[in-house]
Design an enzyme around this catalytic site. Structure first.
Site, PDB file in Angstrom:
ATOM      1  N   ALA A 132       0.867  -1.180   0.000  1.00 55.06           N
ATOM      2  CA  ALA A 132       0.000   0.000   0.000  1.00 55.06           C
ATOM      3  C   ALA A 132       0.902   1.227   0.000  1.00 55.06           C
ATOM      4  CB  ALA A 132      -0.877   0.008   1.244  1.00 55.06           C
ATOM      5  N   ALA A 134       0.687   5.578   0.204  1.00 57.09           N
ATOM      6  CA  ALA A 134      -0.125   6.785   0.326  1.00 57.09           C
ATOM      7  C   ALA A 134       0.782   8.004   0.288  1.00 57.09           C
ATOM      8  CB  ALA A 134      -0.949   6.731   1.599  1.00 57.09           C
ATOM      9  N   SER A 135       0.225   9.172   0.609  1.00 54.94           N
ATOM     10  CA  SER A 135       0.986  10.399   0.417  1.00 54.94           C
ATOM     11  C   SER A 135       2.176  10.523   1.359  1.00 54.94           C
ATOM     12  CB  SER A 135       0.065  11.602   0.574  1.00 54.94           C
ATOM     13  OG  SER A 135      -0.606  11.544   1.791  1.00 54.94           O
ATOM     14  N   ALA A 137       3.488   7.707   3.458  1.00 54.70           N
ATOM     15  CA  ALA A 137       4.287   6.503   3.690  1.00 54.70           C
ATOM     16  C   ALA A 137       3.802   5.345   2.843  1.00 54.70           C
ATOM     17  CB  ALA A 137       4.177   6.123   5.174  1.00 54.70           C
ATOM     18  N   GLN A 138       4.574   4.263   2.849  1.00 49.78           N
ATOM     19  CA  GLN A 138       4.078   3.028   2.239  1.00 49.78           C
ATOM     20  C   GLN A 138       4.354   1.861   3.178  1.00 49.78           C
ATOM     21  OE1 GLN A 138       6.116   3.214  -1.525  1.00 49.78           O
ATOM     22  NE2 GLN A 138       7.609   1.639  -0.943  1.00 49.78           N
ATOM     23  N   VAL A 139       3.637   0.751   2.941  1.00 53.22           N
ATOM     24  CA  VAL A 139       3.711  -0.383   3.854  1.00 53.22           C
ATOM     25  C   VAL A 139       4.197  -1.629   3.108  1.00 53.22           C
ATOM     26  CG1 VAL A 139       2.336  -1.925   5.323  1.00 53.22           C
ATOM     27  CG2 VAL A 139       1.886   0.535   5.335  1.00 53.22           C
ATOM     28  N   LYS A 153       6.014   0.068   7.937  1.00 53.57           N
ATOM     29  CA  LYS A 153       5.567   1.324   7.330  1.00 53.57           C
ATOM     30  C   LYS A 153       6.778   2.238   7.201  1.00 53.57           C
ATOM     31  CE  LYS A 153       1.875   4.761   8.130  1.00 53.57           C
ATOM     32  NZ  LYS A 153       0.617   4.936   8.876  1.00 53.57           N
ATOM     33  N   ASP A 288      -8.868   8.976  12.487  1.00 52.68           N
ATOM     34  CA  ASP A 288      -8.871   8.686  11.047  1.00 52.68           C
ATOM     35  C   ASP A 288      -9.509   7.305  10.844  1.00 52.68           C
ATOM     36  OD1 ASP A 288      -8.300   9.232   8.417  1.00 52.68           O
ATOM     37  OD2 ASP A 288      -6.168   8.714   8.533  1.00 52.68           O
TER      38      ASP A 288
HETATM   39  N1  LIG Z   1      -0.331  -4.239  10.838  1.00 52.40           N
HETATM   40  C1  LIG Z   1      -0.881  -4.388   9.629  1.00 52.40           C
HETATM   41  N2  LIG Z   1      -1.384  -5.578   9.252  1.00 52.40           N
HETATM   42  C2  LIG Z   1      -1.935  -5.737   8.029  1.00 52.40           C
HETATM   43  N3  LIG Z   1      -2.019  -4.774   7.108  1.00 52.40           N
HETATM   44  C3  LIG Z   1      -1.545  -3.564   7.418  1.00 52.40           C
HETATM   45  C4  LIG Z   1      -0.956  -3.296   8.691  1.00 52.40           C
HETATM   46  N4  LIG Z   1      -0.570  -2.014   8.718  1.00 52.40           N
HETATM   47  C5  LIG Z   1      -0.927  -1.501   7.525  1.00 52.40           C
HETATM   48  N5  LIG Z   1      -1.507  -2.416   6.733  1.00 52.40           N
HETATM   49  C6  LIG Z   1      -2.039  -2.227   5.371  1.00 52.40           C
HETATM   50  O1  LIG Z   1      -1.397  -1.113   4.792  1.00 52.40           O
HETATM   51  C7  LIG Z   1      -2.344  -0.081   4.500  1.00 52.40           C
HETATM   52  C8  LIG Z   1      -1.728   1.281   4.778  1.00 52.40           C
HETATM   53  O2  LIG Z   1      -1.318   1.371   6.112  1.00 52.40           O
HETATM   54  P1  LIG Z   1      -1.677   2.648   7.001  1.00 52.40           P
HETATM   55  O3  LIG Z   1      -1.020   2.486   8.329  1.00 52.40           O
HETATM   56  O4  LIG Z   1      -3.131   2.849   6.975  1.00 52.40           O
HETATM   57  O5  LIG Z   1      -0.902   3.769   6.220  1.00 52.40           O
HETATM   58  P2  LIG Z   1      -1.394   5.139   5.570  1.00 52.40           P
HETATM   59  O6  LIG Z   1      -1.102   6.168   6.598  1.00 52.40           O
HETATM   60  O7  LIG Z   1      -0.516   5.234   4.403  1.00 52.40           O
HETATM   61  O8  LIG Z   1      -2.844   5.021   5.241  1.00 52.40           O
HETATM   62  C9  LIG Z   1      -3.537  -0.389   5.378  1.00 52.40           C
HETATM   63  O9  LIG Z   1      -4.724   0.139   4.833  1.00 52.40           O
HETATM   64  C10 LIG Z   1      -3.508  -1.912   5.404  1.00 52.40           C
HETATM   65  O10 LIG Z   1      -4.097  -2.440   4.227  1.00 52.40           O
END
Ligand SMILES: Nc1ncnc2c1ncn2[C@@H]1O[C@H](COP(=O)(O)OP(=O)(O)O)[C@@H](O)[C@H]1O
Ligand SMILES: [Mg+2]
Length: 510
Positions: A132, A134-135, A137-139, A153, A288
Site C-alpha cells: 500500500a 499513500a501520500s 508513507a508506504q507499507v 511502514k 482517522d
Molecule cells: N499491521 C498491519 N497488518 C496488516 N495490514 C496492514 C498493517 N498495517 C498496515 N496495513 C495495510 O497497509 C495499508 C496502509 O497502512 P496505514 O497504516 O493505513 O498507512 P497510511 O497512513 O498510508 O494510510 C492499510 O490500509 C492496510 O491495508
C-alpha cells in the site's frame, strides 16, 4: 525576500495547476470572474488536452493529487467544510484518494537499513514489495528473524522537506490573505496553518505513531472486540514503524465479512462503542477511522490501524461531550445550553434561554427522525454551527472529534444500515457518567447538570488549566493574539493562494 519569491513561485505553480484542471473557478461561474482570473485561466489552459481530468466531477481532486502530499492533506481538511467551499466541491473532495504510486523497493530497503542501523538480512528473513502506498508513507509485508510476520511502514523519501516547503507557502498565503482581505482576516487562516503544521509534525514522526498505538493498546486492553497491532519497538525509528501483521478481512469488504459468518450488527456496535470509549473514557481517540484503516481479524475482533492522526480531549471536554449527548438523548435543551455556559465556551453576555431555544430547533427535527436515521456526528455538526452564532470559541479538538464521529458512523452504517447509533452509544456514555459522578438519579434530583455539580468543587481547576494550556500553545504557534483556531479555517488558505496568483498575473499584465 528569497522566501517571498520562492513561496510566490510555489503558490503560482499551485494556482497554475488548479487553473489547468478547471479547479479554481467552476466552469459555469467563469463569466462572473474578474478579468485577471479569466486571463490566468486562459493562459493556464493553453495546450491542455481534455484528457487531463477523469470526469466532470473530479477536477479539484485531480489537481490536488497532482500537487502532491500537502495539498492532498489540505483537500482532506476542506472536504469536511461544505459550508465554506460549497457542497459540490466538498463532495468532490470526499473522494480524494490518499493513494499514490509506491517508491522503489531498493529505496525502501535503504531507508530501513539507514534508520535501524543494520542490514535488512539482520532484521528480516523476508522483505516483500510495497502492499500500500499513500501520500506520506508506504507499507511492506515482512518476516522477522524470529519468524513473526510484520507490517513495515516507511516514510516517503524527502517527504519532510516537501511538507516543510509547502507549509511555509501555505503560511505565507495565509498571512497575505489576513493582510489583504477582511474575509481572510475573519477566517484566521494563519492559526489553521499552524495547526496543520503541528498535526503534520506528529504524522511525520513514526515514533509518535508507535507511541499512540501503545497508548491505545494500554487503554483498551480490557475492551471487548477491539484491539490494535503490537508495536515492534526494536524495528521502529523516526521513519520506520514495524507492527504485528494482521491477517484479516478489510472492513471495506462487507460481502466477505458476511460470507465468513461475522455478526455485522455486533461489529457495527463495536465500531461506535470503541470510538466513544476512547473519546469519552480515555480522552485519546483514533481520528482517522475510515474503512481503509480497519480490519477484522479471524476471531472477529475489530483491529484499528494507522494512528498518524489522533485526538485528545481534556477532562472538561469529555464531561462536556457526555453532557451534550445525554442532553440530546433526553431532549433537555436547557441543560445542554447551561453546559456550554458552565464550561465557559459561550460567553455570559449571551442569553441561556435563547440559546436553549436554538438548540431545540436543531434537536427536535433530528430526534424526531426514525432511530436508524439519527446521526450523532451530524447533530454535533449542526450544534457547532449554532454555537458559533452564539460566539462560542471554536474548539479544534471537538471539531476533530465531530469529523471523526461522522466518519465512524458511516463505517458502522455500512455494516448495519438500520443501526440505532444512540442505542449503540448510550451504554458507553451512561457507564462513564455513572462511574464518574455517581448514580444518574441522584444527580437529576439535585436538579443540576453534571457540569454544574462539577463546578462545585470537582474538576474546574483542571478545566481552566486545560483551556489556558491550549490557548497558550495555539497562540505560540500562530504567533498572534490569542486565537480562536479551527481546522476549517484552512479554507482561507486556498482563497489566499488564489488571490495571490490573480494579483501576480495582474502585475505581469500591467
Ligand atoms: N499491521 C498491519 N497488518 C496488516 N495490514 C496492514 C498493517 N498495517 C498496515 N496495513 C495495510 O497497509 C495499508 C496502509 O497502512 P496505514 O497504516 O493505513 O498507512 P497510511 O497512513 O498510508 O494510510 C492499510 O490500509 C492496510 O491495508
Ligand atoms: Mg491508512
Amino acid at each position: 525576500m528569497a522566501n517571498v519569491v520562492s513561496n510566490s513561485a510555489r503558490l503560482l505553480h499551485a494556482g497554475f495547476v488548479l487553473a489547468r484542471y478547471d479547479a479554481l473557478i467552476p466552469a459555469d461561474q467563469l463569466m462572473q470572474a474578474p478579468w485577471p482570473a479569466r486571463t490566468l485561466l486562459k493562459i493556464a489552459k493553453l495546450g491542455r488536452t481534455e484528457s487531463l481530468t477523469g470526469g466532470e466531477h473530479n477536477n479539484l481532486t485531480s489537481a490536488l493529487t497532482r500537487l502532491g502530499p500537502s495539498y492532498i492533506k489540505l483537500g482532506q481538511f476542506l472536504a469536511t467544510r461544505p459550508d465554506i467551499i460549497g457542497a459540490k466541491r466538498a463532495f468532490e473532495l470526499k473522494i480524494l484518494q490518499d493513494r499514490l504510486p509506491a517508491f522503489a523497493d531498493a529505496e525502501a530497503r535503504a531507508i530501513v537499513e539507514r534508520e535501524l542501523g543494520k542490514p535488512i538480512a539482520e532484521l528480516f528473513t523476508n522483505f516483500g514489495p510495497a502492499i500500500a502506498a499513500a501520500s506520506i508513507a508506504q507499507v511492506h509485508k515482512a518476516v522477522t528473524l524470529e519468524g513473526k510476520t510484520v507490517a513495515v511502514k516507511i516514510l516517503r523519501p524527502n517527504v519532510e522537506i516537501r511538507f516543510g516547503n509547502d507549509i511555509e507557502s501555505f503560511a505565507f498565503a495565509a498571512r497575505m490573505a489576513e493582510r489583504l482581505s477582511k474575509q481572510g482576516k475573519r477566517l484566521r487562516p494563519t492559526s489553521a496553518v499552524a495547526m496543520l503544521k503541528d498535526s503534520m509534525k506528529l504524522e511525520l514522526d513514526l515514533r509518535m505513531e508507535a507511541a499512540a498505538l501503545s497508548e491505545i493498546a494500554q487503554n483498551s486492553k480490557d475492551d471487548p472486540g477491539f484491539r490494535v497491532p503490537e508495536v515492534d519497538w526494536t524495528r521502529s525509528a523516526k521513519r520506520v514503524l514495524t507492527t504485528e501483521w494482521i491477517d484479516g478481512t478489510p472492513m471495506a469488504d462487507v460481502p466477505t465479512l458476511r460470507a465468513k459468518g461475522f455478526d455485522l450488527n455486533a461489529l457495527a456496535d463495536t465500531v461506535i462503542q470503541s470510538f466513544l470509549r476512547h473519546a469519552i473514557r480515555d480522552g485519546f481517540f483514533h481520528a482517522d477511522m475510515h474503512q481503509g484503516n480497519l480490519i477484522v481479524d479471524p476471531n472477529g475482533t475489530l483491529v484499528a490501524l494507522d494512528f498518524g492522526i489522533t485526538g485528545r480531549l481534556s477532562e472538561g471536554d469529555r464531561l462536556f461531550l457526555a453532557e451534550i449527548l445525554y442532553g440530546f438523548i433526553t431532549r433537555d435543551y436547557f441543560r445542554i445550553a447551561q453546559v456550554h455556559f458552565d464550561a465557559g465556551y459561550v460567553p455570559d453576555t449571551q442569553d441561556v434561554n435563547t440559546f436553549a431555544q436554538a438548540l431545540r430547533a436543531i434537536g427536535e427535527p433530528i430526534m424526531g427522525l426514525p432511530a436508524d436515521q439519527i446521526s450523532m456526528g451530524r447533530l454535533i455538526t449542526q450544534l457547532f454551527e449554532v454555537t458559533e452564532q452564539f460566539q462560542m470559541q471554536a474548539q479544534p479538538q471537538l471539531l476533530l472529534l465531530q469529523k471523526t464521529m461522522v466518519v465512524t458512523e458511516g463505517v458502522a452504517r455500512t455494516l448495519n444500515p438500520t443501526l440505532n447509533i444512540w442505542k449503540a452509544g448510550e451504554p458507553v456514555v451512561r457507564h462513564w457518567i455513572e462511574r464518574k459522578l455517581g448514580p444518574l438519579g441522584k444527580i437529576e434530583q439535585a436538579g443540576g447538570s453534571f457540569m454544574s455539580l462539577a463546578r462545585l468543587g470537582l474538576k474546574i481547576p483542571a478545566i481552566i488549566e486545560d483551556a489556558h494550556r491550549i490557548t497558550r500553545k495555539l497562540s505560540d504557534m500562530a504567533n498572534t493574539e490569542p486565537p480562536k483556531p479551527s481546522q476549517w479555517r484552512t479554507a482561507a488558505v486556498l482563497a489566499g493562494a488564489a488571490a495571490l496568483v490573480v494579483m501576480a498575473i495582474e502585475m505581469v499584465l500591467k
